[in-house]
Design an enzyme around this catalytic site. Structure first.
Site, PDB file in Angstrom:
ATOM      1  N   HIS A  38       9.856 -66.547   8.348  1.00 38.34           N
ATOM      2  CA  HIS A  38       9.030 -65.688   9.200  1.00 38.34           C
ATOM      3  C   HIS A  38       8.208 -64.708   8.360  1.00 38.34           C
ATOM      4  O   HIS A  38       7.026 -64.478   8.625  1.00 38.34           O
ATOM      5  CB  HIS A  38       9.907 -64.865  10.161  1.00 38.34           C
ATOM      6  N   GLN A  62      12.327 -71.561  27.651  1.00 38.86           N
ATOM      7  CA  GLN A  62      12.317 -72.725  26.765  1.00 38.86           C
ATOM      8  C   GLN A  62      13.723 -73.179  26.382  1.00 38.86           C
ATOM      9  O   GLN A  62      13.889 -74.087  25.569  1.00 38.86           O
ATOM     10  CB  GLN A  62      11.495 -72.468  25.506  1.00 38.86           C
ATOM     11  N   GLY A 114       5.433 -71.979  11.680  1.00 41.66           N
ATOM     12  CA  GLY A 114       6.079 -72.733  10.613  1.00 41.66           C
ATOM     13  C   GLY A 114       6.128 -74.220  10.927  1.00 41.66           C
ATOM     14  O   GLY A 114       6.265 -74.625  12.085  1.00 41.66           O
TER      15      GLY A 114
END
Length: 282
Positions: free
Chosen positions: A37, A61, A149
């Site tokens: 991160h 999610q 990422g």
């Protein structure tokens, strides 16, 4: 360091920056930050006048309620890690109410089939939840650039498709996977592993690295059989899936083509903790 929990206050602050055409970079996260991160934040700082990071564990999610309940929440520690990169980074740490305004449900999306492969097969509704929260965050922050990422490569492709279909004016930038010393892909879920499990989890990267090597001379089916056997011989780990897919469409590789880029995707459970990884095969 500025920390906002309400979108109205964040937007009021950012509106001035937009008025003077300051470039805004955005790193959406669910917290429990690690060096991966932080690398996204550093990339944003290089390319933008303003950098915003969101820390929000998005309930829509998660198809597994236990996973949502146990997902690490470490805001104070996260803020200290962000400060170690730069005091100028803006933190947006909203509540569920601030994001969803009393309607914690997902919008349904058609991502041209990207949502039906791998993670989509095993986590029903997951990418509807991802699309819903990412779209809302983009509407709130209104970034010029957003950084994701490549460990979540399928999610990266989904977000790119979301931006294309919804005509959102943001550039999506994928950034390399950061790994621990033993090769394990950095993930917030790694914090839930014991020291021994974390060490043993090096098998995931070692196995897909070997798969990468084998793909040069073996068929996709032969490579998949190798991976399956590697985990059958290690009962600590439960292989949920291993897939070799076209990077663009995420469709499984049936027969190799020299004109396509392929990528291996894997999901593994260790003591009910789900870990994913990916590697380019070209």
């Amino acid at each position: 360091m500025l920390i906002f929990s309400k979108k109205a206050e964040l937007n009021q602050h950012l509106s001035h920056q937009r008025s003077i055409n300051s470039s805004i970079g955005f790193v959406p996260t669910m917290g429990a930050l690690h060096d991966g991160h932080l690398s996204l934040l550093k990339k944003s700082l290089e390319n933008n006048k303003i950098t915003v990071i969101s820390i929000f564990v998005n309930p829509t999610q998660f198809n597994n309620p236990e996973d949502l309940l146990k997902y690490p929440r470490t805001l104070d520690t996260d803020v200290e890690k962000i400060k170690s990169v730069s005091d100028s980074i803006i933190v947006y740490a909203p509540t569920v109410e601030d994001i969803y305004e009393g309607n914690t449900t997902s919008q349904h999306y058609n991502f041209d089939g990207l949502e039906n492969q791998m993670e989509g097969k095993f986590r029903p509704g997951h990418f509807d939840g991802v699309g819903t929260v990412v779209k809302r965050l983009f509407e709130i922050v209104q970034p010029n650039n957003a950084y994701f990422g490549e460990k979540d490569f399928q999610q990266l492709q989904i977000v790119k498709k979301l931006v294309e279909k919804e005509k959102i004016a943001v550039t999506i930038i994928g950034c390399p996977i950061f790994r621990e010393a033993n090769g394990l892909a950095m993930s917030s879920r790694n914090e839930r592993l014991t020291k021994d499990e974390r060490n043993q989890a090096s098998i995931i990267y070692k196995t897909i690295k070997k798969a990468q090597s084998l793909f040069g001379t073996k068929s996709a089916n032969e490579v998949s059989e190798f991976v399956t056997k590697a985990f059958q011989n290690n009962p600590t780990f439960e292989l949920e899936y291993f897939e070799i897919a076209d990077e663009a469409t995420l469709l499984p590789c049936k027969r190799k083509s020299k004109t396509k880029k392929y990528r291996a995707f894997i999901a593994v459970f260790v003591n009910k903790i789900r870990l994913i990884d990916t590697i380019s095969l070209n």
